[in-house]
Scaffold this active site. Sequence first.
Site, PDB file in Angstrom:
ATOM      1  N   ASP A  12       0.906  -1.055  -0.095  1.00 39.81           N
ATOM      2  CA  ASP A  12      -0.079  -0.150   0.182  1.00 39.81           C
ATOM      3  C   ASP A  12       0.772   1.287  -0.114  1.00 39.81           C
ATOM      4  O   ASP A  12       2.280   1.132   0.180  1.00 39.81           O
ATOM      5  CB  ASP A  12      -0.944   0.119   1.155  1.00 39.81           C
ATOM      6  CG  ASP A  12      -1.571   1.065   1.256  1.00 39.81           C
ATOM      7  OD1 ASP A  12      -2.466   1.618   0.414  1.00 39.81           O
ATOM      8  OD2 ASP A  12      -1.592   1.807   2.631  1.00 39.81           O
ATOM      9  N   ASP A  14      -0.113   5.091   0.911  1.00 37.13           N
ATOM     10  CA  ASP A  14      -0.376   6.205   1.850  1.00 37.13           C
ATOM     11  C   ASP A  14      -0.650   5.345   3.357  1.00 37.13           C
ATOM     12  O   ASP A  14      -1.520   4.534   3.365  1.00 37.13           O
ATOM     13  CB  ASP A  14      -1.792   6.800   1.754  1.00 37.13           C
ATOM     14  CG  ASP A  14      -1.513   7.766   0.430  1.00 37.13           C
ATOM     15  OD1 ASP A  14      -0.617   8.646   0.478  1.00 37.13           O
ATOM     16  OD2 ASP A  14      -2.352   7.420  -0.270  1.00 37.13           O
ATOM     17  N   ASP A 175      -1.492  -1.139   5.991  1.00 39.11           N
ATOM     18  CA  ASP A 175      -1.648  -0.393   7.457  1.00 39.11           C
ATOM     19  C   ASP A 175      -3.069  -0.125   8.148  1.00 39.11           C
ATOM     20  O   ASP A 175      -3.069   0.069   8.949  1.00 39.11           O
ATOM     21  CB  ASP A 175      -0.885   0.878   7.372  1.00 39.11           C
ATOM     22  CG  ASP A 175      -1.971   1.979   6.319  1.00 39.11           C
ATOM     23  OD1 ASP A 175      -2.306   2.829   7.192  1.00 39.11           O
ATOM     24  OD2 ASP A 175      -1.714   1.564   5.250  1.00 39.11           O
TER      25      ASP A 175
END
Length: 227
Positions: A12, A14, A175
């Site tokens: 991922d 951001d 995240d």
Amino acid sequence: MTLVRPELIVFDLDGTLVDSAPDLAYSLDTLLAELGRAPAGVERVRGWIGNGVAMLVKRGLTFEMWPEGEPEGFAEALPRFMAIYADNLCERSKLYPGVLEGIRALKAEGYKLACLTNKHSDFTEPLLEKLGVAQELDYIGCGNQFEKHKPHPEPLLKTAERFGVRPEHCLMVGDSENDVEAARAAGYAIVCLPYGYRRCADAQDLKADALIDSIADLPGLLVKQAA
């Protein structure tokens, strides 16, 4: 799911590779100031990241997590936000500690590496280039290149197909809840980091296959799992 040596590792963007919230918050608050509205602030914006720029602007206009339809003024606000953000892609954003070290170590060990994000390619590629990561990756997949966006599994499935790899031989590194949901739906293994833009209070609540403190720890985790 057991973490065997993956044939493809997908990161991922951001909240995983880059702490982009300061620039996104600055751009959104600049837009809101132009509209005569109160600022959202960086901490609130951290919780709004992950569903693309259009949703971020809708959240800024309504201060709602899941606004219905298009808020008043959205059609004019979206291109203005994109213009502001284009000028502030990498003014305050930084790689998280260990990102470049970990990616270079994985690349040296022969792993295929990709980044998948809901962010538009007009923002993603310049950001990764400025931060010195783009050249380390085998593929960068962006929100405008897929019909569906994470947490839908389509981007992950199409990326596995692109590399000729079965999803169960792929690993997602993320995240947030979006990353876990997308990985589970696609059949990927999922490793999460304790920082980033998740909504739950504790990273353990993401119920990933493993948690690591830094991407620099990922090569060692994969060696340990393969032993």
